[in-house]
Design a protein around this motif. Structure first.
Motif, short mmCIF file in Angstrom:
data_model
loop_
_atom_site.label_atom_id
_atom_site.label_comp_id
_atom_site.label_asym_id
_atom_site.label_seq_id
_atom_site.Cartn_x
_atom_site.Cartn_y
_atom_site.Cartn_z
N ARG A 1 -3.07 4.41 -12.00
CA ARG A 1 -2.81 2.87 -13.05
C ARG A 1 -1.31 3.06 -13.34
O ARG A 1 -0.91 3.86 -14.07
CB ARG A 1 -3.88 3.27 -14.07
CG ARG A 1 -5.43 3.00 -13.43
CD ARG A 1 -6.14 3.02 -14.81
NE ARG A 1 -6.03 1.95 -15.93
CZ ARG A 1 -6.31 0.60 -16.00
NH1 ARG A 1 -6.71 -0.04 -14.86
NH2 ARG A 1 -5.90 0.05 -17.03
N GLN A 2 -0.66 2.14 -13.08
CA GLN A 2 0.81 1.78 -13.32
C GLN A 2 1.25 0.44 -13.18
O GLN A 2 0.60 -0.40 -12.66
CB GLN A 2 1.68 2.85 -12.57
CG GLN A 2 1.62 2.28 -11.00
CD GLN A 2 2.94 3.02 -10.37
OE1 GLN A 2 3.98 2.32 -10.35
NE2 GLN A 2 2.99 4.11 -9.98
N ARG A 3 2.37 0.07 -14.17
CA ARG A 3 3.04 -0.92 -13.77
C ARG A 3 4.31 -0.65 -14.23
O ARG A 3 4.92 0.15 -14.84
CB ARG A 3 2.43 -2.01 -14.87
CG ARG A 3 2.53 -1.80 -16.38
CD ARG A 3 1.96 -2.77 -17.03
NE ARG A 3 2.14 -2.24 -18.53
CZ ARG A 3 1.92 -3.18 -19.57
NH1 ARG A 3 1.81 -4.64 -19.41
NH2 ARG A 3 2.23 -2.80 -20.93
N ARG B 1 2.41 -3.95 -10.63
CA ARG B 1 1.25 -3.15 -11.24
C ARG B 1 0.32 -3.02 -10.11
O ARG B 1 0.15 -3.46 -8.96
CB ARG B 1 0.49 -4.29 -11.95
CG ARG B 1 -0.47 -5.16 -11.38
CD ARG B 1 -1.20 -6.11 -12.37
NE ARG B 1 -1.91 -7.08 -11.58
CZ ARG B 1 -2.82 -7.81 -11.84
NH1 ARG B 1 -3.43 -7.50 -13.04
NH2 ARG B 1 -3.32 -8.71 -11.10
N SER B 2 -0.34 -1.68 -10.20
CA SER B 2 -1.19 -1.16 -9.46
C SER B 2 -2.42 -2.09 -9.57
O SER B 2 -2.81 -2.66 -10.68
CB SER B 2 -1.46 0.26 -9.84
OG SER B 2 -2.01 0.59 -10.86
N PHE C 1 -2.54 4.00 -3.00
CA PHE C 1 -2.76 3.12 -4.00
C PHE C 1 -2.30 1.77 -3.54
O PHE C 1 -1.39 1.63 -2.78
CB PHE C 1 -2.61 3.55 -5.35
CG PHE C 1 -1.18 3.37 -5.69
CD1 PHE C 1 -0.42 2.34 -6.12
CD2 PHE C 1 -0.50 4.80 -5.40
CE1 PHE C 1 1.03 2.57 -6.63
CE2 PHE C 1 0.80 4.90 -5.90
CZ PHE C 1 1.51 3.82 -6.21
N ASP C 2 -2.82 0.62 -4.06
CA ASP C 2 -2.35 -0.68 -3.64
C ASP C 2 -1.59 -1.04 -4.84
O ASP C 2 -1.92 -0.90 -6.17
CB ASP C 2 -3.33 -1.90 -3.40
CG ASP C 2 -4.09 -1.21 -2.04
OD1 ASP C 2 -3.18 -1.00 -0.95
OD2 ASP C 2 -5.34 -1.45 -2.05
N ALA C 3 -0.56 -1.76 -4.85
CA ALA C 3 0.13 -2.46 -5.94
C ALA C 3 0.46 -3.86 -5.53
O ALA C 3 0.54 -4.36 -4.39
CB ALA C 3 1.69 -1.74 -5.81
N HIS D 1 0.80 -1.08 -0.13
CA HIS D 1 0.25 -0.10 -0.11
C HIS D 1 0.82 1.18 0.11
O HIS D 1 1.92 1.30 0.98
CB HIS D 1 -0.96 0.16 1.29
CG HIS D 1 -1.88 1.28 1.29
ND1 HIS D 1 -2.96 1.31 0.26
CD2 HIS D 1 -1.85 2.43 1.89
CE1 HIS D 1 -3.52 2.54 0.63
NE2 HIS D 1 -2.85 3.21 1.44
N TRP D 2 0.75 2.01 -0.98
CA TRP D 2 1.50 3.19 -1.13
C TRP D 2 0.79 4.57 -0.68
O TRP D 2 -0.42 4.73 -0.86
CB TRP D 2 1.90 3.33 -2.61
CG TRP D 2 2.89 2.44 -3.01
CD1 TRP D 2 2.70 1.09 -3.27
CD2 TRP D 2 4.16 2.67 -3.45
NE1 TRP D 2 3.88 0.53 -3.75
CE2 TRP D 2 4.85 1.50 -3.86
CE3 TRP D 2 5.07 3.78 -3.39
CZ2 TRP D 2 5.99 1.34 -4.44
CZ3 TRP D 2 6.32 3.41 -3.87
CH2 TRP D 2 6.76 2.52 -4.32
#
Length: 173
Positions: A79-81, A72-73, A56-58, A44-45
């Motif tokens: 939305r990222q990876r 990845r998120s 967000f969570d990754a 968790h960021w």
């Protein structure tokens, strides 16, 4: 897509071990307020970059000790990876390469991305990571488990045994 590479004057094991200490990221990543590791695979960021606060969570989708960590998120919002790879150059030097794909939200984030803010941030974070590792004679911790992509013929979570070679480039969608 944003990419960054740096040479760290330390053995690959120490460099990789330090990177696995996700909760230490705020010590060298500007804009990262906290990272909470919830289990081997989930983080968790809390971030604050250029006035934009995000939580967000990754999910770590692939992790091979001393070679790579791909994430990845998950969930709504950010939305990222990405993938970070560790390449031993010799017994005491390691190349760290980060490839990050993200989808900016809103006009201001798209403008910041277009102006190279994210690229600059990645470059600066890598320089600070290099200094962080080189200033110590040992990593602040280590996690040596292997995580395989879910649905890749192996159960989710840590799995012992040799890992297949990582595919080149960023992680698949």
């Amino acid at each position: 897509m944003v990419q960054g590479t740096i040479r760290v004057d330390a053995p690959v094991r120490r460099v990789y071990d330090q990177w696995t200490q996700f909760e230490e990221f705020p010590r060298f990543m500007h804009g990262v307020a906290a990272v909470e590791q919830r289990d081997d695979r989930h983080l968790h960021w809390r971030t604050g970059i250029a006035g934009f606060r995000r939580e967000f969570d990754a999910e770590i989708v692939d992790q091979v000790p001393d070679e790579r960590i791909a994430w990845r998120s998950v969930g709504d919002g950010v939305r990222q990876r990405g993938v970070v790879t560790f390449t031993p150059l010799d017994a005491t030097h390691t190349r760290v390469r980060v490839v990050l794909e993200l989808e900016p939200e809103g006009l201001a984030e798209r403008a910041a991305s277009a102006l190279g803010v994210v690229r600059s941030r990645v470059s600066g974070d890598l320089r600070r990571f290099k200094d962080f590792v080189e200033d110590r004679h040992a990593a602040t911790g280590a996690w040596r488990g292997r995580l395989r992509p879910v649905g890749a013929g192996a159960p989710a979570g840590a799995a012992p045994g040799p890992a297949p070679p990582p595919p080149p480039g960023p992680p698949p969608s």
